[in-house]
Design a protein around this motif. Structure first.
Motif: not given
Length: 198
Positions: A10-14, A43-48, A80-85, A195-196
């Motif tokens: 799963x492509x999970x982007x935060x 596949x976790x990916x964090x954008x700051x 596929x999924x986003x995490x936003x903080x 994409x990454x």
């Protein structure tokens, strides 16, 4: 608890709206990424925001952004999924957090599951998730998950979560999200993994 078997990670982007590094918002986002990764191959990916802020602050159009920032936008759009903080700043998300999402294609997040989180100095800002973040992602027709996570300074020791109540709430939020995450896994089209690439 058994891990969900999948044909593709799963492509999970935060996306963290924190403008400093280290950031409590980024720490919370990473914690949520780790929880998801413990339940489903991803596949976790964090954008700051703090890392790309100078490159997006003066841009008006997406065409004015450098290629590295456009790649981050594409990562969000193809996730596929986003995490936003985001940290709370004067009752809302940070301006650069909003500016980043202003560059996202308005149809790219339709039906995308989004786990919402925020950090603030006190409990009085806890409604930012429902009063600010949900309306923003409703515009995108995204599928915001029902349980948001709000953390205050006292929930951290340095930049690590220490509150057992918050850790349990974060775990519950991910557990309740699993059916949607599994659905996203099985319905998302297979795409090349550029994409990454950055």
């Amino acid at each position: 608890m058994s891990t969900i078997r999948t044909t593709r990670p799963l492509r999970v982007v935060a996306v963290s709206g924190g403008l400093q590094r280290p950031s409590k918002s980024a720490a919370l986002a990473e914690h949520l990424l780790d929880l998801i990764a413990s339940e489903i191959p991803c596949q976790p990916h964090l954008i700051e925001m703090g890392q790309i802020a100078p490159e997006i602050a003066g841009a008006v159009w997406r065409s004015q952004l450098p290629g590295a920032v456009v790649q981050q936008l594409v990562a969000v759009e193809q996730a596929d999924v986003l995490v936003v903080a985001t940290p709370v700043f004067r009752g809302s998300y940070t301006g650069l957090f909003k500016h980043f999402f202003d560059f996202i294609d308005q149809d790219a997040l339709i039906d995308k599951p989004i786990l919402l989180a925020a950090t603030g100095g006190s409990e009085r800002h806890s409604l930012v998730i429902d009063h600010q973040l949900r309306p923003l992602f409703s515009f995108f027709q995204a599928r915001t998950l029902p349980l948001g996570i709000y953390a205050t300074d006292k929930d951290f020791s340095g930049y690590r979560l220490q509150s057992e109540a918050l850790i349990e709430r974060a775990s519950l939020a991910v557990q309740r999200a699993l059916p949607l995450l599994q659905l996203a896994q099985h319905t998302a089209p297979l795409q090349a993994e550029e994409w990454l690439a950055a």
